[in-house]
Design an enzyme around this catalytic site. Structure first.
Site, PDB file in Angstrom:
ATOM      1  N   VAL A  74     -22.466  -6.862  39.503  1.00 29.88           N
ATOM      2  CA  VAL A  74     -21.586  -6.254  40.308  1.00 29.88           C
ATOM      3  C   VAL A  74     -21.226  -4.826  39.806  1.00 29.88           C
ATOM      4  CG1 VAL A  74     -19.439  -6.279  41.379  1.00 29.88           C
ATOM      5  CG2 VAL A  74     -20.620  -8.257  41.139  1.00 29.88           C
ATOM      6  N   LYS A  75     -21.010  -4.532  38.574  1.00 32.63           N
ATOM      7  CA  LYS A  75     -20.704  -3.347  38.136  1.00 32.63           C
ATOM      8  C   LYS A  75     -21.612  -2.357  38.287  1.00 32.63           C
ATOM      9  CE  LYS A  75     -21.803  -4.205  33.179  1.00 32.63           C
ATOM     10  NZ  LYS A  75     -21.418  -4.414  31.925  1.00 32.63           N
TER      11      LYS A  75
END
Length: 249
Positions: free
Chosen positions: A128-129
């Site tokens: 996600v990051k």
């Protein structure tokens, strides 16, 4: 110096042919080592050359940075690169295309295979990051991502991809000693060809800083991504290949 498509390196002034080169020699860091570095630079066509930096890196090894002039020219008309043949879409449009055309989640299985334990690259694309201000594929609602992590055996990767009914398999390879990245990629593509018929194989996508993006066909994969690749670029490619979405809409 520049004439049409022919150019020379630029260092201090236009067309002066100055370049900087770094390398390691298996010698103790001393004056003799610097002489060896200059001899190598001369044999590579740098004249004159100077050692601008040297330092020991472990017992009996020295790292050098050499600066000097070369006479070689570059003909830009002969340069071959892997051109991007798909549009890079906004994340919102990527999800919309998957929802509209695939009508199910797009399944991606990712891993570092063989003995490669460097997950920074695969995590940058999948997690996600993400990277460089872009979120990874896990953030896309219409994607289902299975990140197997590091040091995954080829047989295990194939088995999991089949179990998950993967649309695409993403593999990151950073370790390149003795061409390990090429060997592992060929082994993976051969394993998928043996395990699945052509119409059921997932897209095989590999990435890493030392790959030649023109070698995809030779290595038996669908696409190679090099350094600087972003999650949105990978997602756009997958959507383009799997849904036939050449343009938004």
């Amino acid at each position: 110096m520049s004439s049409g498509t022919v150019v020379r390196p630029y260092g201090d002034t236009t067309g002066d042919g100055m370049v900087q080169l770094s390398f390691t020699l298996p010698v103790v860091c001393d004056r003799r080592a610097e002489g060896a570095a200059l001899q190598l630079a001369g044999k590579m066509g740098m004249d004159p050359a100077m050692v601008v930096h040297s330092r020991p890196i472990g017992e009996g090894f020295t790292f050098f940075v050499v600066y000097g002039r070369v006479s070689h020219l570059v003909d830009l008309s002969e340069v071959r690169v892997a051109e991007r043949d798909f549009p890079v879409l906004p994340a919102k449009e990527i999800n919309a295309v998957v929802r509209r055309r695939l009508r199910r989640k797009l399944v991606v299985v990712g891993a570092c295979i063989g003995t490669d334990a460097h997950t920074v690259g695969i995590d940058a694309i999948l997690n996600v990051k993400g990277i460089a201000g872009e979120k990874g594929l896990e953030s896309y609602p219409e994607f289902r991502v299975v990140n197997l992590g590091a040091q995954v055996g080829v047989a295990d990767l194939v088995e999991r991809a089949v179990t998950e009914r993967a649309d695409a398999v993403l593999v990151s390879q950073v370790v390149t000693q003795r061409d390990a990245h090429l060997h592992n990629t060929r082994q993976m593509s051969a394993a998928f060809r043996e395990a699945l018929p052509a119409g059921r194989r997932p897209l095989l996508v590999v990435g890493g800083p030392r790959f030649d993006e023109l070698m995809a066909e030779q290595l038996g994969v669908s696409r190679i991504f090099g350094r600087g690749t972003t999650p949105r670029e990978v997602a756009s490619y997958l959507v383009h290949e799997l849904t036939g979405a050449g343009v938004a809409g």
